[in-house]
Design a protein around this motif. Structure first.
Motif, PDB file in Angstrom:
ATOM      1  N   GLU A 191     -91.104  55.842 -61.099  1.00 38.15           N
ATOM      2  CA  GLU A 191     -90.973  55.404 -62.538  1.00 38.15           C
ATOM      3  C   GLU A 191     -90.297  54.405 -63.139  1.00 38.15           C
ATOM      4  O   GLU A 191     -90.888  53.310 -63.687  1.00 38.15           O
ATOM      5  CB  GLU A 191     -90.388  56.878 -63.403  1.00 38.15           C
ATOM      6  CG  GLU A 191     -91.288  58.168 -63.521  1.00 38.15           C
ATOM      7  CD  GLU A 191     -90.810  59.091 -63.932  1.00 38.15           C
ATOM      8  OE1 GLU A 191     -91.423  60.247 -64.333  1.00 38.15           O
ATOM      9  OE2 GLU A 191     -89.304  59.298 -63.959  1.00 38.15           O
ATOM     10  N   VAL A 192     -89.258  54.059 -62.262  1.00 42.82           N
ATOM     11  CA  VAL A 192     -88.389  52.778 -62.718  1.00 42.82           C
ATOM     12  C   VAL A 192     -89.257  51.588 -62.281  1.00 42.82           C
ATOM     13  O   VAL A 192     -89.425  50.615 -62.783  1.00 42.82           O
ATOM     14  CB  VAL A 192     -87.163  52.882 -62.126  1.00 42.82           C
ATOM     15  CG1 VAL A 192     -86.322  51.337 -62.134  1.00 42.82           C
ATOM     16  CG2 VAL A 192     -86.061  53.737 -62.709  1.00 42.82           C
ATOM     17  N   ALA A 248     -83.062  53.195 -56.924  1.00 39.99           N
ATOM     18  CA  ALA A 248     -82.762  53.603 -58.022  1.00 39.99           C
ATOM     19  C   ALA A 248     -81.712  55.003 -58.335  1.00 39.99           C
ATOM     20  O   ALA A 248     -81.987  55.807 -57.477  1.00 39.99           O
ATOM     21  CB  ALA A 248     -83.825  53.739 -59.028  1.00 39.99           C
ATOM     22  N   GLY A 250     -81.704  56.560 -63.199  1.00 40.32           N
ATOM     23  CA  GLY A 250     -82.675  55.896 -63.917  1.00 40.32           C
ATOM     24  C   GLY A 250     -82.712  54.268 -63.887  1.00 40.32           C
ATOM     25  O   GLY A 250     -83.290  53.562 -64.741  1.00 40.32           O
ATOM     26  N   LEU A 251     -81.823  53.877 -63.045  1.00 39.30           N
ATOM     27  CA  LEU A 251     -81.508  52.309 -63.082  1.00 39.30           C
ATOM     28  C   LEU A 251     -81.648  51.794 -61.586  1.00 39.30           C
ATOM     29  O   LEU A 251     -81.208  52.513 -60.693  1.00 39.30           O
ATOM     30  CB  LEU A 251     -79.934  52.039 -63.627  1.00 39.30           C
ATOM     31  CG  LEU A 251     -79.708  52.492 -65.019  1.00 39.30           C
ATOM     32  CD1 LEU A 251     -78.318  52.116 -65.388  1.00 39.30           C
ATOM     33  CD2 LEU A 251     -80.593  51.598 -66.211  1.00 39.30           C
ATOM     34  N   ILE A 252     -81.942  50.499 -61.533  1.00 48.30           N
ATOM     35  CA  ILE A 252     -81.976  49.641 -60.263  1.00 48.30           C
ATOM     36  C   ILE A 252     -80.748  49.527 -59.832  1.00 48.30           C
ATOM     37  O   ILE A 252     -79.953  48.935 -60.718  1.00 48.30           O
ATOM     38  CB  ILE A 252     -83.057  48.793 -60.309  1.00 48.30           C
ATOM     39  CG1 ILE A 252     -84.339  49.008 -60.816  1.00 48.30           C
ATOM     40  CG2 ILE A 252     -83.129  47.951 -59.038  1.00 48.30           C
ATOM     41  CD1 ILE A 252     -85.186  47.918 -61.389  1.00 48.30           C
ATOM     42  N   ALA A 277     -85.114  58.632 -65.132  1.00 46.33           N
ATOM     43  CA  ALA A 277     -86.616  58.193 -64.584  1.00 46.33           C
ATOM     44  C   ALA A 277     -86.196  58.160 -63.100  1.00 46.33           C
ATOM     45  O   ALA A 277     -85.134  57.946 -62.564  1.00 46.33           O
ATOM     46  CB  ALA A 277     -86.873  56.673 -65.061  1.00 46.33           C
ATOM     47  N   LEU A 299     -83.119  47.424 -67.270  1.00 43.43           N
ATOM     48  CA  LEU A 299     -83.570  48.183 -66.077  1.00 43.43           C
ATOM     49  C   LEU A 299     -82.390  48.464 -64.658  1.00 43.43           C
ATOM     50  O   LEU A 299     -82.639  49.287 -63.889  1.00 43.43           O
ATOM     51  CB  LEU A 299     -84.797  48.068 -65.374  1.00 43.43           C
ATOM     52  CG  LEU A 299     -86.090  48.089 -66.452  1.00 43.43           C
ATOM     53  CD1 LEU A 299     -87.449  47.624 -65.960  1.00 43.43           C
ATOM     54  CD2 LEU A 299     -86.191  49.491 -66.806  1.00 43.43           C
ATOM     55  N   TYR A 300     -81.784  47.638 -65.025  1.00 44.70           N
ATOM     56  CA  TYR A 300     -80.653  47.392 -63.633  1.00 44.70           C
ATOM     57  C   TYR A 300     -79.191  48.058 -64.013  1.00 44.70           C
ATOM     58  O   TYR A 300     -78.961  47.734 -65.116  1.00 44.70           O
ATOM     59  CB  TYR A 300     -80.370  45.816 -63.345  1.00 44.70           C
ATOM     60  CG  TYR A 300     -81.925  45.559 -62.778  1.00 44.70           C
ATOM     61  CD1 TYR A 300     -82.009  45.423 -61.317  1.00 44.70           C
ATOM     62  CD2 TYR A 300     -82.722  44.845 -63.583  1.00 44.70           C
ATOM     63  CE1 TYR A 300     -83.063  44.666 -60.695  1.00 44.70           C
ATOM     64  CE2 TYR A 300     -83.920  44.369 -62.997  1.00 44.70           C
ATOM     65  CZ  TYR A 300     -84.108  44.473 -61.760  1.00 44.70           C
ATOM     66  OH  TYR A 300     -85.294  43.815 -61.014  1.00 44.70           O
ATOM     67  N   GLN A 358     -91.882  50.800 -64.454  1.00 36.95           N
ATOM     68  CA  GLN A 358     -91.574  50.186 -65.917  1.00 36.95           C
ATOM     69  C   GLN A 358     -91.144  48.751 -65.346  1.00 36.95           C
ATOM     70  O   GLN A 358     -91.419  47.793 -66.316  1.00 36.95           O
ATOM     71  CB  GLN A 358     -90.149  50.814 -66.265  1.00 36.95           C
ATOM     72  CG  GLN A 358     -90.238  52.265 -66.905  1.00 36.95           C
ATOM     73  CD  GLN A 358     -88.901  52.986 -66.840  1.00 36.95           C
ATOM     74  OE1 GLN A 358     -87.771  52.378 -66.733  1.00 36.95           O
ATOM     75  NE2 GLN A 358     -89.086  54.251 -67.168  1.00 36.95           N
TER      76      GLN A 358
END
Length: 147
Positions: free
Chosen positions: A9-10, A112, A115-117, A5, A29-30, A13
């Motif tokens: 997008e992240v 991000a 795809g991760l914070i 993502a 998400l992290y 979400q």
């Protein structure tokens, strides 16, 4: 296999889960070593390190049923850094314990990767949150102690 993502997008979400009250899903998400800085927070923690600390924080919010938030008027700005977006949004909030509602503007700078914070700097109006929760006096006392 699909591409990770994007930061935009992240962020989408993230606010969708917050708005749905799905606190237990947020830590995923992290990144494991993510850093969240809550810039204007008058009380600790101002920095949260790692997914485990975030999981604890979100679990406490969910268990308490303390707040309901809905993100509105969301504007996400791309930056010269492909990992970073800056989001402006409002929260329409409710504290069930007090029945008080509030509205506050927010800014979040989100980085991000894959795809991760990995990092956020969050700018929230903590006085608006505290007033709706009936804790404005406590917040002002904490600010006074900071000198």
């Amino acid at each position: 296999m699909s591409a990770p993502a994007t930061p935009r997008e992240v962020f989408g979400q993230l606010i969708a889960l917050i708005s749905a009250g799905k606190w237990s899903e947020l830590p995923e998400l992290y990144a494991e070593d993510a850093v969240v800085e809550i810039v204007f927070s008058p009380v600790p923690p101002r920095r949260i390190h790692g997914r485990a600390e975030l999981r604890e924080r979100f679990a406490a919010l969910e268990a308490a049923g303390a707040i309901r938030l809905r993100a509105e008027n969301v504007r996400v700005h791309e930056t010269g850094d492909p990992e970073v977006v800056i989001a402006e949004f409002d929260y329409a909030g409710l504290y069930p314990a007090t029945g008080r509602t509030f509205r506050t503007a927010n800014i979040q700078v989100l980085r991000a990767r894959d795809g991760l914070i990995v990092e956020t700097r969050d700018y929230h109006d903590h006085l608006a949150f505290a007033a709706a929760d009936g804790r404005a006096g406590e917040l002002l006392a904490a600010l006074d102690q900071q000198g």
